[in-house]
Scaffold this motif. Structure first.
Motif, mmCIF file in Angstrom:
data_model
loop_
_atom_site.group_PDB
_atom_site.id
_atom_site.type_symbol
_atom_site.label_atom_id
_atom_site.label_comp_id
_atom_site.label_asym_id
_atom_site.label_seq_id
_atom_site.Cartn_x
_atom_site.Cartn_y
_atom_site.Cartn_z
ATOM 1 N N CYS A 186 33.918 -1.162 -10.875
ATOM 2 C CA CYS A 186 33.720 -2.785 -11.809
ATOM 3 C C CYS A 186 34.575 -2.370 -13.061
ATOM 4 O O CYS A 186 34.397 -1.757 -13.680
ATOM 5 C CB CYS A 186 31.819 -1.587 -12.202
ATOM 6 N N ALA A 187 34.933 -3.763 -13.565
ATOM 7 C CA ALA A 187 35.014 -3.910 -14.519
ATOM 8 C C ALA A 187 36.501 -3.458 -14.638
ATOM 9 O O ALA A 187 36.643 -3.508 -16.088
ATOM 10 C CB ALA A 187 34.283 -3.926 -15.789
ATOM 11 N N GLY A 188 36.929 -3.493 -14.066
ATOM 12 C CA GLY A 188 38.153 -2.080 -14.026
ATOM 13 C C GLY A 188 38.285 -0.657 -14.778
ATOM 14 O O GLY A 188 38.635 -0.973 -14.775
ATOM 15 N N HIS A 189 36.449 -0.618 -13.964
ATOM 16 C CA HIS A 189 36.667 1.291 -14.409
ATOM 17 C C HIS A 189 36.543 1.419 -13.238
ATOM 18 O O HIS A 189 35.713 1.493 -12.854
ATOM 19 C CB HIS A 189 35.590 1.547 -15.310
ATOM 20 N N VAL A 190 36.816 3.170 -13.148
ATOM 21 C CA VAL A 190 36.575 3.703 -11.483
ATOM 22 C C VAL A 190 36.344 5.051 -12.252
ATOM 23 O O VAL A 190 36.845 5.228 -12.748
ATOM 24 C CB VAL A 190 37.917 3.370 -10.429
ATOM 25 N N SER A 241 30.975 -7.176 -16.314
ATOM 26 C CA SER A 241 30.401 -5.614 -15.663
ATOM 27 C C SER A 241 29.356 -6.521 -15.242
ATOM 28 O O SER A 241 27.925 -6.601 -14.887
ATOM 29 C CB SER A 241 30.143 -4.731 -16.615
ATOM 30 N N TRP A 242 29.206 -8.611 -15.461
ATOM 31 C CA TRP A 242 28.282 -8.494 -15.184
ATOM 32 C C TRP A 242 28.590 -10.222 -14.108
ATOM 33 O O TRP A 242 27.733 -10.933 -13.502
ATOM 34 C CB TRP A 242 27.415 -9.311 -16.299
ATOM 35 N N GLY A 243 29.799 -9.902 -14.130
ATOM 36 C CA GLY A 243 30.005 -11.541 -12.746
ATOM 37 C C GLY A 243 30.549 -12.307 -13.456
ATOM 38 O O GLY A 243 31.043 -12.955 -12.526
ATOM 39 N N ALA A 275 22.140 -0.487 -9.495
ATOM 40 C CA ALA A 275 20.937 -1.900 -9.719
ATOM 41 C C ALA A 275 22.074 -3.408 -9.849
ATOM 42 O O ALA A 275 20.848 -4.072 -9.326
ATOM 43 C CB ALA A 275 20.954 -1.608 -10.797
ATOM 44 N N THR A 276 23.285 -3.618 -9.936
ATOM 45 C CA THR A 276 23.417 -5.062 -9.360
ATOM 46 C C THR A 276 24.033 -5.614 -8.968
ATOM 47 O O THR A 276 24.498 -7.129 -8.139
ATOM 48 C CB THR A 276 24.502 -5.692 -11.035
ATOM 49 N N GLY A 277 24.630 -4.676 -7.961
ATOM 50 C CA GLY A 277 25.428 -5.503 -6.812
ATOM 51 C C GLY A 277 26.624 -5.566 -7.681
ATOM 52 O O GLY A 277 28.283 -6.470 -6.724
#
Length: 258
Positions: A53-57, A145-147, A32-34
């Motif tokens: 994303c944000a250190g999570h896989v 998670s929002w860059g 959704a966010t890229g």
């Protein structure tokens, strides 16, 4: 693994089922966010696919026939994967530390949050970017998670308790936005804890999430008593538990072949 371009969402359904709370929201958020990255063991007909994303896989597929070195790009992340991946992941990194987690969803009304009249609870907007950036460095995970700070402030998915000077005292945000659930994260500045600010922000955010037709969810360590208590007070109830793994540094190739 190699980085790949954003896949066709229809092709991802068999890899990453949608609409459920917990790790499933990570892939949906990235689509959704890229913000995030997609990985595969090979560009055509991959056997294994991952999203980060944000250190999570989140890792899915079949590890059969893959060498441990394939997983080296996932080093330093917290990896959620089926048990069949554990032998390969254990061989790929110098350490693989299990981290027991809890998934909650909003199922009850929150307890009232009495907030000082000097504090306003409201949605963040682009003008709050500098205030987000001014938060202590230990809050940097909140906007990962929002860059970045601007991404969080402009997302429309964050609520804050704001003091009269414009200082952010607590922030609650959608951390991963899924198609059915939105995972909630919250941070309170150290000198304003136990003032019900986190509860007030979480409650406002949950109302906002519900207005979008989504269900708020909560993800925390089983050992994080403060987070569990806040979740319960805000109306969340436990759905299930799972384990993800903190991956250390890649094992050197010469050791893998020794």
């Amino acid at each position: 693994m190699i980085e790949i371009s954003t896949p066709d969402p229809r092709a991802l359904v068999r890899w990453f089922p949608t609409g459920s709370p917990g790790p499933a929201t990570i892939g949906e958020h990235v689509l959704a966010t890229g913000i995030g990255r997609w990985w595969a063991d090979r560009p055509v007909r991959p056997r294994t696919v991952a999203v980060s994303c944000a250190g999570h896989v989140v890792l899915r597929g079949n590890p059969e026939g893959l060498t441990p070195s394939v997983f080296a790009p996932l080093a330093g992340n917290r990896v959620e994967a089926p048990a069949r991946f554990l032998p390969a992941l254990g061989a790929a990194f110098d350490r693989l530390t299990p981290w027991e987690r809890m998934i909650w969803t909003l199922q009850a009304a929150p307890q009232p949050a009495a907030v000082s009249r000097a504090v306003t609870v409201r949605r963040l907007d682009p003008a709050d970017t500098d205030a987000v950036r001014a938060l202590h460095s230990d809050a940097s995970w909140l906007w990962a998670s929002w860059g970045g700070p601007r991404g969080l402030a402009t997302s429309g998915h964050a609520w804050a308790a704001v003091g009269r000077t414009g200082r952010l005292l607590a922030v609650a945000c959608t951390y991963f936005r899924g198609t059915g659930h939105e995972d909630v994260a919250v941070h309170t500045v150290a000198d304003r804890r136990r003032h019900h600010l986190a509860l007030a922000c979480v409650s406002a955010l949950c109302e906002d999430i519900a207005s979008r037709g989504h269900t708020p969810s909560w993800n925390c360590s089983v050992h994080n008593r403060a987070s569990r208590l806040l979740a319960w007070t805000a109306g969340f109830r436990l759905v299930r538990e799972y384990v993800h793994f903190a991956a250390g540094s890649p094992v050197a190739h010469d050791r893998l072949s020794a």
